[in-house]
Design a protein around this motif. Structure first.
Motif, PDB file in Angstrom:
ATOM      1  N   UNK A   5       0.860  -1.187   0.000  1.00  0.00           N
ATOM      2  CA  UNK A   5       0.000   0.000   0.000  1.00  0.00           C
ATOM      3  C   UNK A   5       0.892   1.230   0.000  1.00  0.00           C
ATOM      4  N   UNK A   6       0.868   1.961  -1.105  1.00  0.00           N
ATOM      5  CA  UNK A   6       1.735   3.133  -1.226  1.00  0.00           C
ATOM      6  C   UNK A   6       1.034   4.373  -0.677  1.00  0.00           C
ATOM      7  N   UNK A   7       0.717   4.306   0.574  1.00  0.00           N
ATOM      8  CA  UNK A   7       0.068   5.421   1.272  1.00  0.00           C
ATOM      9  C   UNK A   7       0.303   5.240   2.767  1.00  0.00           C
ATOM     10  N   UNK A   8       0.859   6.252   3.395  1.00  0.00           N
ATOM     11  CA  UNK A   8       1.156   6.163   4.813  1.00  0.00           C
ATOM     12  C   UNK A   8      -0.126   6.159   5.647  1.00  0.00           C
ATOM     13  N   UNK A   9      -0.122   5.359   6.713  1.00  0.00           N
ATOM     14  CA  UNK A   9      -1.251   5.363   7.644  1.00  0.00           C
ATOM     15  C   UNK A   9      -1.402   6.729   8.314  1.00  0.00           C
ATOM     16  N   UNK A  10      -0.306   7.514   8.347  1.00  0.00           N
ATOM     17  CA  UNK A  10      -0.397   8.841   8.964  1.00  0.00           C
ATOM     18  C   UNK A  10      -1.429   9.716   8.260  1.00  0.00           C
ATOM     19  N   UNK A  11      -1.563   9.531   6.951  1.00  0.00           N
ATOM     20  CA  UNK A  11      -2.505  10.369   6.201  1.00  0.00           C
ATOM     21  C   UNK A  11      -3.935  10.153   6.666  1.00  0.00           C
ATOM     22  N   UNK A  13      -4.767   9.850   9.644  1.00  0.00           N
ATOM     23  CA  UNK A  13      -4.914  10.498  10.951  1.00  0.00           C
ATOM     24  C   UNK A  13      -4.848  12.018  10.853  1.00  0.00           C
ATOM     25  N   UNK A  14      -4.776  12.548   9.640  1.00  0.00           N
ATOM     26  CA  UNK A  14      -4.629  13.984   9.487  1.00  0.00           C
ATOM     27  C   UNK A  14      -5.907  14.761   9.751  1.00  0.00           C
ATOM     28  N   UNK A  15      -7.014  14.059   9.863  1.00  0.00           N
ATOM     29  CA  UNK A  15      -8.256  14.753  10.197  1.00  0.00           C
ATOM     30  C   UNK A  15      -9.117  15.011   8.979  1.00  0.00           C
ATOM     31  N   UNK A  16      -9.934  16.047   9.084  1.00  0.00           N
ATOM     32  CA  UNK A  16     -10.967  16.323   8.096  1.00  0.00           C
ATOM     33  C   UNK A  16     -10.399  16.632   6.722  1.00  0.00           C
ATOM     34  N   UNK A  17     -11.056  16.074   5.698  1.00  0.00           N
ATOM     35  CA  UNK A  17     -10.729  16.411   4.311  1.00  0.00           C
ATOM     36  C   UNK A  17     -11.776  17.374   3.755  1.00  0.00           C
ATOM     37  N   UNK A 135      -2.869  18.115  12.528  1.00  0.00           N
ATOM     38  CA  UNK A 135      -2.127  17.438  11.472  1.00  0.00           C
ATOM     39  C   UNK A 135      -0.658  17.300  11.842  1.00  0.00           C
ATOM     40  N   UNK A 136      -0.077  18.354  12.414  1.00  0.00           N
ATOM     41  CA  UNK A 136       1.314  18.284  12.834  1.00  0.00           C
ATOM     42  C   UNK A 136       1.544  17.212  13.882  1.00  0.00           C
ATOM     43  N   UNK A 137       0.597  17.080  14.807  1.00  0.00           N
ATOM     44  CA  UNK A 137       0.716  16.047  15.833  1.00  0.00           C
ATOM     45  C   UNK A 137       0.599  14.657  15.231  1.00  0.00           C
ATOM     46  N   UNK A 138      -0.318  14.492  14.289  1.00  0.00           N
ATOM     47  CA  UNK A 138      -0.523  13.179  13.677  1.00  0.00           C
ATOM     48  C   UNK A 138       0.733  12.697  12.970  1.00  0.00           C
ATOM     49  N   UNK A 139       1.381  13.591  12.244  1.00  0.00           N
ATOM     50  CA  UNK A 139       2.596  13.216  11.531  1.00  0.00           C
ATOM     51  C   UNK A 139       3.708  12.856  12.517  1.00  0.00           C
ATOM     52  N   UNK A 140       3.769  13.557  13.638  1.00  0.00           N
ATOM     53  CA  UNK A 140       4.826  13.328  14.624  1.00  0.00           C
ATOM     54  C   UNK A 140       4.514  12.187  15.575  1.00  0.00           C
ATOM     55  N   UNK A 141       3.308  11.628  15.517  1.00  0.00           N
ATOM     56  CA  UNK A 141       2.936  10.560  16.436  1.00  0.00           C
ATOM     57  C   UNK A 141       2.661  11.048  17.840  1.00  0.00           C
ATOM     58  N   UNK A 142       2.216  12.301  17.953  1.00  0.00           N
ATOM     59  CA  UNK A 142       1.920  12.913  19.250  1.00  0.00           C
ATOM     60  C   UNK A 142       0.415  12.897  19.474  1.00  0.00           C
ATOM     61  N   UNK A 143       0.000  12.547  20.679  1.00  0.00           N
ATOM     62  CA  UNK A 143      -1.426  12.476  21.010  1.00  0.00           C
ATOM     63  C   UNK A 143      -2.014  13.870  21.194  1.00  0.00           C
ATOM     64  N   UNK A 144      -3.156  14.115  20.576  1.00  0.00           N
ATOM     65  CA  UNK A 144      -3.857  15.383  20.733  1.00  0.00           C
ATOM     66  C   UNK A 144      -4.902  15.261  21.838  1.00  0.00           C
ATOM     67  N   UNK A 145      -4.858  16.171  22.798  1.00  0.00           N
ATOM     68  CA  UNK A 145      -5.843  16.221  23.875  1.00  0.00           C
ATOM     69  C   UNK A 145      -6.590  17.542  23.755  1.00  0.00           C
TER      70      UNK A 145
END
Length: 396
Positions: A5-11, A13-17, A135-145
């Protein structure tokens, strides 16, 4: 053959499109023969001042403008930022260590979590808030609260209501005043509380101040760095995109805590080579102009705000009068969800907006409208919205 699958799972988690969805709704409206009024994206419809365009044009013709500019920004740009900051906020900055040029604030905000956090860390984000924070948190693997922003509290967070267990977990928190999308504002007393909370709990305070020069009715939004010793625990982002209509040139800067800016600079040294030299020269001209011959763009948007809010109220939609930014944050009529109202409004009338839940769960029940069209077009939009509200059946 293995299944790749040529698509990162991070995408995922980026949120609303939603911005891509709104573009599809626009195409649907145009296919119906409707003229679209673009009140969705906060992209200025006016060009920069002629002086700034001249500086940029002249710089683009010089042969020495096309070398790699350096990630931290030119000395001249950083010194001018420090000079402007002293003039505007009475805060002294070291241009060598406390100023960093950026390709717009979004660049810095998106990369910051990668520079200062590790996977598994957590951060407090305003809800509703600008999507790039998450989006910045999702790419970095940081949890958003979520840091709830409620209308009854003037969209200011209650730091005392944040559980100690959350404070113990988070590494930084993001604030944004004047706010996109809420158009909420905050005074120095609020920032004193914010700095106190950050210092008490040992977290970095990140303030997105992109709309500091777009306030109305004589208001002058403050900087968090005006609080004594705030730079020990805070950084702040500023943008020239909206204030000087330089959005397409991509220019902003970060100021404040030396260690944080050094980390962000180190990351960006491995990603890009800095902002085009001609763009930085235009930025210098813009800041110098603001110091010596100010022509604030906020007056343009204040006039549009007055016309549009009055017209919407005459059409039967009671919307609040924002004190800053280029946005209206409006509660949708009874019976509508944010998404349904925004989509039906666009596909039925051609007026484009952004549903509030694109900015977080607590944005449900609202839409954001941008003041990026001329006054005649805003009056046209108000008439279309009024007809829609009176005749359309609520959808879910």
């Amino acid at each position: 053959m293995k299944n790749v699958r040529f698509r990162s799972d991070r995408l995922d988690r980026l949120g609303s499109a939603i911005f891509a969805e709104v573009a599809e709704w626009k195409r649907e409206a145009r296919d119906k023969g409707l003229s679209v009024i673009n009140l969705d994206i906060g992209s200025p419809d006016q060009p920069p001042a002629e002086l700034l365009r001249s500086v940029l044009a002249e710089a683009s013709l010089r042969s020495d403008t096309y070398r790699y500019p350096g990630t931290e920004g030119t000395s001249a740009f950083r010194q001018t930022v420090a000079k402007w900051f002293s003039h505007r906020f009475n805060v002294e900055l070291d241009p060598d260590t406390e100023v960093l040029s950026l390709m717009g604030t979004q660049d810095g905000l998106a990369h910051l979590p990668l520079a200062i956090s590790n996977p598994g860390d957590a951060a407090l984000l305003p809800d509703p808030g600008y999507p790039v924070y998450g989006a910045g948190l999702a790419v970095a693997g940081v949890e958003a609260i979520s840091l709830p922003l409620l209308e009854e509290n003037d969209y200011l967070p209650d730091f005392e209501a944040v559980p100690q267990a959350v404070w113990d977990k988070v590494k930084f928190m993001i604030l944004n005043y004047p706010s996109n999308p809420l158009s909420a504002t905050a005074d120095l007393a609020f920032f004193e509380r914010a700095v106190h909370a950050a210092r008490k709990h040992g977290v970095l305070l990140v303030h997105d101040n992109a709309y500091s020069e777009m306030a109305f009715d004589g208001m002058r939004p403050p900087s968090v760095l005006e609080i004594p010793h705030a730079s020990e625990i805070a950084i702040e982002f500023h943008s020239l995109s909206k204030s000087y209509h330089l959005a397409g040139t991509r220019l902003g800067f970060a100021v404040g805590n030396k260690e944080v800016l050094s980390a962000l600079r180190a990351l960006k040294n491995n990603i890009d080579f800095g902002v085009f030299l001609g763009t930085q020269e235009a930025g210098i001209a813009a800041l110098e102009m603001d110091i010596h011959d100010p022509k604030p763009i906020s007056g343009l948007y204040e006039g549009r705000r007055n016309v549009f809010v009055q017209a919407l109220r005459e059409q039967g939609w009671s919307v609040s009068m924002p004190r800053a930014t280029m946005f209206l944050w409006a509660r949708v009529p009874e019976g509508w969800s944010s998404r349904a109202f925004s989509q039906e409004l666009l596909t039925s009338t051609g007026v484009a907006s952004i549903p509030g839940n694109a900015f977080g769960a607590r944005g449900e029940g609202y839409v954001r409208l941008a003041l990026v069209e001329s006054e005649p077009k805003l009056l046209d939009a108000a008439e279309r919205i009024g007809r829609f509200i009176r005749t359309a059946q609520p959808g879910k």
